[in-house]
Design a protein around this motif. Sequence first.
Motif, mmCIF file in Angstrom:
data_model
loop_
_atom_site.group_PDB
_atom_site.id
_atom_site.type_symbol
_atom_site.label_atom_id
_atom_site.label_comp_id
_atom_site.label_asym_id
_atom_site.label_seq_id
_atom_site.Cartn_x
_atom_site.Cartn_y
_atom_site.Cartn_z
ATOM 1 N N ALA A 249 0.696 -1.323 -0.062
ATOM 2 C CA ALA A 249 0.026 0.054 0.065
ATOM 3 C C ALA A 249 0.793 1.356 0.076
ATOM 4 C CB ALA A 249 -0.872 0.267 1.147
ATOM 5 N N VAL A 250 1.838 1.138 0.641
ATOM 6 C CA VAL A 250 2.710 2.360 0.918
ATOM 7 C C VAL A 250 3.505 2.484 -0.367
ATOM 8 C CG1 VAL A 250 4.893 1.605 2.005
ATOM 9 C CG2 VAL A 250 4.042 3.862 2.700
ATOM 10 N N MET A 251 3.611 1.918 -1.143
ATOM 11 C CA MET A 251 4.565 1.759 -2.346
ATOM 12 C C MET A 251 3.821 2.315 -3.541
ATOM 13 S SD MET A 251 6.861 -1.418 -2.426
ATOM 14 C CE MET A 251 8.255 -1.794 -1.042
ATOM 15 N N GLU A 252 2.400 2.565 -3.244
ATOM 16 C CA GLU A 252 1.821 3.174 -4.296
ATOM 17 C C GLU A 252 2.221 4.655 -4.540
ATOM 18 O OE1 GLU A 252 -0.726 1.914 -6.174
ATOM 19 O OE2 GLU A 252 -0.444 0.086 -5.292
ATOM 20 N N ARG A 253 1.855 5.307 -5.529
ATOM 21 C CA ARG A 253 2.171 6.791 -5.992
ATOM 22 C C ARG A 253 2.180 7.683 -5.096
ATOM 23 N NH1 ARG A 253 0.649 11.263 -8.275
ATOM 24 N NH2 ARG A 253 -1.488 10.645 -8.326
ATOM 25 N N ARG A 289 11.535 7.937 -2.488
ATOM 26 C CA ARG A 289 12.013 6.910 -3.345
ATOM 27 C C ARG A 289 13.480 7.698 -3.860
ATOM 28 N NH1 ARG A 289 6.423 7.258 -4.901
ATOM 29 N NH2 ARG A 289 5.664 4.958 -5.201
ATOM 30 N N VAL A 290 14.171 6.556 -3.948
ATOM 31 C CA VAL A 290 15.617 6.766 -4.461
ATOM 32 C C VAL A 290 15.755 6.066 -5.798
ATOM 33 C CG1 VAL A 290 17.908 6.831 -4.016
ATOM 34 C CG2 VAL A 290 16.375 7.626 -2.331
ATOM 35 N N ALA A 291 16.218 6.743 -6.811
ATOM 36 C CA ALA A 291 16.088 5.853 -8.201
ATOM 37 C C ALA A 291 14.974 4.947 -8.561
ATOM 38 C CB ALA A 291 17.440 5.131 -8.087
ATOM 39 N N GLY A 292 13.717 5.399 -7.895
ATOM 40 C CA GLY A 292 12.642 4.849 -8.207
ATOM 41 C C GLY A 292 12.329 3.628 -7.376
ATOM 42 N N GLU A 293 13.095 3.475 -6.342
ATOM 43 C CA GLU A 293 12.879 2.412 -5.292
ATOM 44 C C GLU A 293 12.241 3.090 -4.004
ATOM 45 O OE1 GLU A 293 15.369 -1.231 -3.171
ATOM 46 O OE2 GLU A 293 16.297 -0.028 -4.695
ATOM 47 N N VAL A 294 11.469 2.583 -3.540
ATOM 48 C CA VAL A 294 10.666 3.172 -1.983
ATOM 49 C C VAL A 294 11.654 2.468 -1.080
ATOM 50 C CG1 VAL A 294 8.841 3.122 -0.489
ATOM 51 C CG2 VAL A 294 8.496 2.964 -2.707
ATOM 52 N N VAL A 295 12.349 3.577 -0.359
ATOM 53 C CA VAL A 295 13.606 3.125 0.932
ATOM 54 C C VAL A 295 12.927 3.626 2.139
ATOM 55 C CG1 VAL A 295 15.251 3.506 -0.960
ATOM 56 C CG2 VAL A 295 14.689 5.599 0.159
#
Length: 588
Positions: A249-253, A289-295
Amino acid sequence: MQAPEIPAEERERQEALERYGVLDAEPIAELDILTRLVGRHFSTRFCMLSLTDRDRQVFKSRYGLEVDEIPRNFGLCGHAILSDEVLCVPDTRQDARFADNPLVSGEPNLRFYAGAPLTVQEGYRLGTLCIADTEPHKDFDEHDSQALVDFAVLAMDILERERVERQHRLQNQALVQLVSSRPLAEGDVEEVARQVCERLTEILMVKRASVWVFGETQMEPMHVRDVRNMGSSGQSPLFFTDLPDYLPAVMERRGIIVSDVNNHPALLTQLNNYLSQHDIRALIDSPIRVAGEVVGVVSAEHVGARRNWAEEETAFVASLADTVSLALEARERSRAYAQSLQARDQAEAANRAKENFLAAMSHELRTPLNGIIGFSEVMEQELFGPLGNEKYRSYVQDISQSGRHLKHIIGDILEIVKLQRKEVALEEVELDPHALLEDCLNLTQQGASRPDIEIVRGYELQGFQLRGDMERLRQVFLNILSNAFKYSYRNSQLSIRSWQQDACAHFAIQDQGVGIPAEDLYRIREPFERVRSAMASDGGGLGLGLSTAIEYMRAHGGELEIASEPRSGTCVTLCFPQSRTLETSGPG
């Protein structure tokens, strides 16, 4: 006098009021116009937009009234905010709740009151838009009540617009300060996280804000700010195994936006301990997000009550998450830069150590080598008598030749070390570059025994000389021509050209040979680097010829450029700056 009751959700109502930021702010012109219009419409002496604060009733706009605020217990609006309906008191002296109220029994002698609540989305009533008069109004009917409600909706729209504009102003200021701050530029992620949490609690007026980073198995709190307990000892990590639905859920836009956690089963189930421990009822978790990845996530956590998040509030949390992303990227750049500096320093130290070693060893070898060469020459010339066996004469000649060759190699090593240390002083003269090139060509052609190679000349420069070190430029030409002959195919052409371009003199030597792979072009410019080839057995040389030529050209302020294609050939171009060129009256 009957004091008004306190609403059941007074704390939440008060927090909602404070988020509008208008209690002690400058007057709002549109509200003043509205209260005048409403007073005239109902033909009443007074019209007020009243906001019910903790212990006072603030008149944000007033028509016909002189005071800015009164005690909350005196105000009739305290009664009006207890219901969604319009509170109408046709004659205050006939109402037991208000008959002995100081505002009724004394100035301004109120005899009539009607108030429509100002209600926010969550249902909290911040105050009223009310009208009052010194005469009873027993003709105030349902149509009048609806009109007052409509005016109250207009007043609420004005207050909402003020809230949004204030939010935008504060948010923009905060973001500009963060983005231009030293901690972000230097990649101080912990300090940026602290400031992010501080901005969330101050601007969105949430009691709790946090920044989390994701590890392999858990999410770790980087910073937590809880205004209810500023001295708290911290927050434990949350394990991903306990949050199977939270992560997707948190990785959604937009991340997770919840106005009431009680209506979000996944959060309530998986984060129940965390939510209940801190009394969190509404939240925004925006992904980092860093380089498209959720961190990680930035979390704005509203405690104690539900909260309908406005669009600008969710956008603000997302922007703050982006600033944390920028800080993380800046930290990685800083680390990479520090590592590159460390690697550069290590490389420079290694290079200095190599130079010192080569110089020291070369000097140390020269002394015994001079003795070997000297004694071999004495024996070769039989200065102290005949050698006897003829084989000894052959051995002595081999010793002498090998010693001289080794001395030449040591001289080349010392020369390249001096060049790199910029310890070489040029012995400059005026010289004819074409004549020097032709002399070197004859020597190389004879030594290489390559009569099959056709020489093609294209000298465009005329009336031209160079100012430089004759012997060192001779070595440059010899080194390049030697390689050209060595690696040229049989029955091929060797092109030698000169021309002027951009006030600089250019000389090019191009062969038709094995060429050099692209990945080796940079490497072979360094000392002791060579390209292995099936042609020319490659048994001799230390890989100093090209690097020496490059350093000699640099000492003259020039450049040596190499272009090559495997199996097609190599072109080496020498570029001399204008400061090295001299024009003469005769042809070159």
